[in-house]
Design a protein around this motif. Structure first.
Motif, PDB file in Angstrom:
ATOM      1  N   ARG A  57      57.992  42.449  28.848  1.00 31.18           N
ATOM      2  CA  ARG A  57      57.235  41.747  29.886  1.00 31.18           C
ATOM      3  C   ARG A  57      55.889  41.264  29.337  1.00 31.18           C
ATOM      4  O   ARG A  57      55.444  40.152  29.626  1.00 31.18           O
ATOM      5  CB  ARG A  57      57.028  42.675  31.090  1.00 31.18           C
ATOM      6  N   GLU A  58      55.251  42.100  28.519  1.00 29.97           N
ATOM      7  CA  GLU A  58      53.969  41.728  27.924  1.00 29.97           C
ATOM      8  C   GLU A  58      54.135  40.565  26.950  1.00 29.97           C
ATOM      9  O   GLU A  58      53.324  39.628  26.937  1.00 29.97           O
ATOM     10  CB  GLU A  58      53.366  42.931  27.207  1.00 29.97           C
ATOM     11  N   SER A  92      53.687  30.672  30.698  1.00 29.49           N
ATOM     12  CA  SER A  92      52.716  30.648  31.796  1.00 29.49           C
ATOM     13  C   SER A  92      53.387  30.650  33.154  1.00 29.49           C
ATOM     14  O   SER A  92      52.892  31.268  34.094  1.00 29.49           O
ATOM     15  CB  SER A  92      51.820  29.409  31.679  1.00 29.49           C
ATOM     16  N   SER A 127      54.636  37.314  28.921  1.00 29.29           N
ATOM     17  CA  SER A 127      53.414  36.818  29.562  1.00 29.29           C
ATOM     18  C   SER A 127      52.471  36.164  28.557  1.00 29.29           C
ATOM     19  O   SER A 127      51.662  35.301  28.925  1.00 29.29           O
ATOM     20  CB  SER A 127      52.702  37.958  30.284  1.00 29.29           C
ATOM     21  N   LYS A 128      52.553  36.570  27.287  1.00 29.76           N
ATOM     22  CA  LYS A 128      51.712  35.960  26.266  1.00 29.76           C
ATOM     23  C   LYS A 128      52.253  34.599  25.817  1.00 29.76           C
ATOM     24  O   LYS A 128      51.501  33.765  25.312  1.00 29.76           O
ATOM     25  CB  LYS A 128      51.601  36.884  25.054  1.00 29.76           C
ATOM     26  N   LEU A 164      54.838  33.075  36.767  1.00 32.98           N
ATOM     27  CA  LEU A 164      55.756  33.755  35.855  1.00 32.98           C
ATOM     28  C   LEU A 164      56.371  34.956  36.564  1.00 32.98           C
ATOM     29  O   LEU A 164      55.666  35.869  36.993  1.00 32.98           O
ATOM     30  CB  LEU A 164      55.031  34.202  34.593  1.00 32.98           C
ATOM     31  N   CYS A 211      59.443  37.682  35.924  1.00 36.17           N
ATOM     32  CA  CYS A 211      60.390  38.194  34.927  1.00 36.17           C
ATOM     33  C   CYS A 211      61.318  39.239  35.531  1.00 36.17           C
ATOM     34  O   CYS A 211      60.870  40.128  36.264  1.00 36.17           O
ATOM     35  CB  CYS A 211      59.651  38.803  33.735  1.00 36.17           C
TER      36      CYS A 211
END
Length: 294
Positions: free
Chosen positions: A55-56, A63, A59-60, A37, A39
């Motif tokens: 960004r968080e 993948s 990521s959740k 991943l 970004c």
């Protein structure tokens, strides 16, 4: 087939817009295949502090894939300045204090209204409300991310269907080769015996039989065909399980290629060579699709 819906492509696009008092927010998300991943964000300076939150969230939800985020704020007309909101109670307190100071001061200079407006708490511009704007941008990103995931799932379903179609052809090719194998081995044995007879040579039957067995063992591809069948079932199981499985599928394609190469090297007939070539073509077609799977 419901299982295919759990496969996600890494290639997709999403675009969402939202009208706010500060202007029109437009957010675009674009993702392509990548080993992990990665970004990248292009965000107005007034909203730059949202990058960490974005960004968080990404990521959740994702993948793998290279994700590009473009957020624009287009201000229209007077929205850049925005209407002023005056706190009249606060203004009254400031004027009362100013008049008190004026009565005890020797200066006769009149009170400047602009200076009064600049006093903390007297007025505020809605356009300067970063908290409201950031909240709107965060909701817009969440909506765009959901749309991107839906598009990746839809594209992933198509990729899985294409892979299963090629996998059926691989399975048919393996079955066809297995059916031809006994006849090919017999043909090889008969050809060697006929050659010896044509040359009118005296051959030790025991030694001849030993050599024929050795030749048959060298040309035997049952083990390779069995492993191909195992790989076929593993690919189907992986696709059915779903989730981020691109790396595993890519590894299985390497194993497919290894068995196809061995099958080609052991080939003693043009039909087996042709089957090995066809298998390599199908494996490469599957691998190209798998490169886009999360």
């Amino acid at each position: 087939m419901n299982c295919l819906a759990m496969i996600h492509s890494m290639t997709a696009f999403a675009r969402e817009s939202l009208a706010t008092e500060q202007g029109n927010l437009t957010l675009e998300l674009r993702s392509v295949n990548h080993r992990y991943l990665d970004c990248h964000f292009k965000i107005p300076d007034s909203l730059r502090e949202l990058e960490g939150r974005f960004r968080e969230q990404a990521s959740k939800s994702l993948s793998r894939g290279k994700l590009d985020c473009l957020l624009r704020l287009q201000q229209q007309g007077d929205t850049a300045a925005g209407p002023l909101v005056i706190d009249e109670a606060r203004l009254g307190e400031v004027l009362k204090a100013a008049n008190l100071v004026a009565r005890h001061s020797a200066s006769t200079q009149p009170l400047d209204p602009l200076q009064v407006l600049q006093f903390p708490g007297v007025c505020a511009s809605r356009a300067d409300s970063e908290e409201v704007l950031q909240s709107a941008a965060a909701k817009l990103f969440a909506k765009a991310l959901d749309t991107l995931k839906e598009n990746r799932a839809r594209e992933g379903e198509k990729l899985a269907a294409l892979i299963l179609e090629r996998l059926d052809q691989v399975e048919a090719e393996v079955a066809s080769t297995r059916e031809r194998l006994p006849a090919l081995l017999k043909q090889q044995r008969d050809r060697v015996i006929a050659r010896i007879e044509d040359l009118d040579l005296e051959a030790d039957p025991a030694r001849l039989e030993q050599e024929l067995v050795y030749m048959a063992q060298k040309a035997d591809v049952d083990e390779e065909l069995d492993r191909l069948d195992t790989h076929i079932q593993e690919v189907r199981r992986t696709l059915k399980k779903g989730g981020p499985c691109g790396r595993r599928l890519d590894f299985l394609m390497q194993e497919f290629n290894r068995e196809a190469n061995t099958l080609s090297s052991k080939s003693t007939a043009s039909s087996t060579t042709a089957s090995a070539v066809e298998l390599k073509v199908l494996i490469e077609q599957m691998r190209e699709q798998i490169q886009n799977i999360e």
